[in-house]
Write a protein that holds these residues in place. Structure first.
Motif, short mmCIF file in Angstrom:
data_model
loop_
_atom_site.label_atom_id
_atom_site.label_comp_id
_atom_site.label_asym_id
_atom_site.label_seq_id
_atom_site.Cartn_x
_atom_site.Cartn_y
_atom_site.Cartn_z
N ARG A 147 5.65 26.89 56.44
CA ARG A 147 6.37 28.15 56.27
C ARG A 147 7.88 27.98 56.40
O ARG A 147 8.61 28.99 56.43
N ALA A 148 8.38 26.77 56.44
CA ALA A 148 9.81 26.57 56.67
C ALA A 148 10.64 27.18 55.54
O ALA A 148 11.64 27.87 55.79
N ALA A 149 10.26 26.92 54.28
CA ALA A 149 11.03 27.46 53.15
C ALA A 149 10.94 28.98 53.12
O ALA A 149 11.94 29.67 52.85
N LEU A 150 9.77 29.51 53.38
CA LEU A 150 9.59 30.96 53.38
C LEU A 150 10.43 31.61 54.48
O LEU A 150 11.05 32.66 54.27
N PRO A 202 18.28 21.74 55.27
CA PRO A 202 18.17 22.27 53.92
C PRO A 202 19.32 21.79 53.04
O PRO A 202 20.47 21.72 53.48
N VAL A 203 19.00 21.44 51.79
CA VAL A 203 20.00 21.03 50.81
C VAL A 203 20.16 22.16 49.80
O VAL A 203 19.18 22.60 49.19
N ILE A 204 21.38 22.62 49.63
CA ILE A 204 21.67 23.72 48.70
C ILE A 204 22.47 23.16 47.54
O ILE A 204 23.59 22.67 47.73
N VAL A 236 16.50 23.52 48.98
CA VAL A 236 15.32 22.70 49.26
C VAL A 236 15.25 22.52 50.78
O VAL A 236 16.14 21.92 51.38
N VAL A 237 14.20 23.07 51.38
CA VAL A 237 14.09 23.15 52.84
C VAL A 237 13.07 22.14 53.34
O VAL A 237 11.89 22.20 52.96
N PRO A 238 13.47 21.21 54.21
CA PRO A 238 12.50 20.26 54.77
C PRO A 238 11.48 20.99 55.64
O PRO A 238 11.83 21.95 56.35
N GLU A 239 10.24 20.55 55.59
CA GLU A 239 9.21 21.18 56.41
C GLU A 239 9.31 20.74 57.86
O GLU A 239 8.97 21.50 58.78
#
Length: 294
Positions: free
Chosen positions: A21-24, A284-286, A147-150
């Motif tokens: 759920r990290a990205a969410l 997170p990479v933006i 892009v969000v690492p879990e």
């Protein structure tokens, strides 16, 4: 889907695994800060985890029905998670058919940001969120992609973002977005120019480094006037971009870099560097596209 002016949603790719759920979480928090709606997209072109056929090989109709039933359940659970985390955010969900990269690319055309996760697993396990999804999306999306690492990430205090700068218009767009993100979160901004000396060296290394400082200052200083509340730190660092950016990502809320906006990467996000950053960054990479008409 049309949206009122300035109300384009944050779009997030839903991971079929309910434990990821990290990205969410990033997406719903971002929607709350920006006071934007949130659209959850679950793209399916293979059976979702949780579907196990019984009684032999099912018919195509039964397989498709079960796939959609499981997908709707996963999507509803994700919507419930988002609504409970930030009740003030208007949340909607969409179950779509197709490869996640192309489904999310389509929805990126009318989004403020697209957010997806990164599993950091072996190629065999990287089914939904992997380079196969992130790279095509990042290289073609007209909006920023996060892009969000879990894996759990605990940034160092005081909170700050890092932005990669190379003096190009692309990195200038990244600086604008990084300043905005930092301002929204009450964070500082670390503007970084990574200088990688040529293999054969340079005649005057001091002059080369001074030119890097000039380009960095030229890109950042004027743009920072729009957000005077953001504490700004400028640095020129010698080394390999992937190694340097991966290292600084360990302490940051997020790492912001620029793209050309119509396919391909530039400057510090070129080829293997882009893949290295997306695969190895701890935060997170933006990626921020450059609008050629700006």
């Amino acid at each position: 889907m049309a949206h009122p002016a300035g109300r384009k949603p944050i779009v997030v790719g839903v991971d079929p695994d309910p434990d990821r759920r990290a990205a969410l979480a990033w997406a719903v928090d971002e929607a709350a800060r920006r006071r934007l709606p949130l659209l959850l997209v679950l793209a399916q072109n293979v059976p979702t985890p949780g579907y196990r056929p019984t009684g032999g090989r099912p018919s195509w109709e039964k397989w498709n029905e079960a796939l959609h039933e499981t997908g709707n359940r996963v999507l509803n659970e994700a919507v419930a998670f988002a609504e409970s985390r930030r009740p003030q955010v208007a949340v909607s969900g969409l179950l779509a058919e197709g490869h996640p990269a192309w489904v999310l690319r389509e929805h990126a055309q009318d989004a403020t940001e697209v957010v997806l996760g990164s599993w950091h697993l072996s190629a065999a396990r990287e089914l939904f969120i992997s380079a196969a999804v992130a790279l095509p999306l990042v290289s073609h999306a007209p909006c920023p992609v996060v892009v969000v690492p879990e894996r759990e990430h605990v940034p160092r205090q005081p909170p700050h973002f890092v932005v990669g700068v190379d003096g190009s218009p692309q990195s200038a767009a990244a600086v604008d977005f990084a300043l905005e993100e930092a301002a929204l979160r009450g964070a500082a901004l670390r503007a970084l120019y990574v200088w990688r000396p040529p293999v054969l060296g340079v005649l005057n290394e001091e002059a080369a480094v001074q030119e890097c400082h000039r380009l960095l200052s030229e890109t950042v200083t004027v743009r920072s006037a729009a957000h005077p509340e953001v504490a700004l730190h400028q640095e020129v660092v010698r080394g390999h971009p992937v190694q340097v950016l991966t290292k600084v990502s360990e302490d940051a809320l997020g790492l912001v870099v620029g793209t050309r906006g119509h396919g391909g990467f530039t400057g510090m996000l070129l080829g293997s560097v882009s893949q290295g950053v997306l695969h190895h960054a701890r935060c997170p990479v933006i990626t921020v596209p450059y609008a050629h008409d700006q």
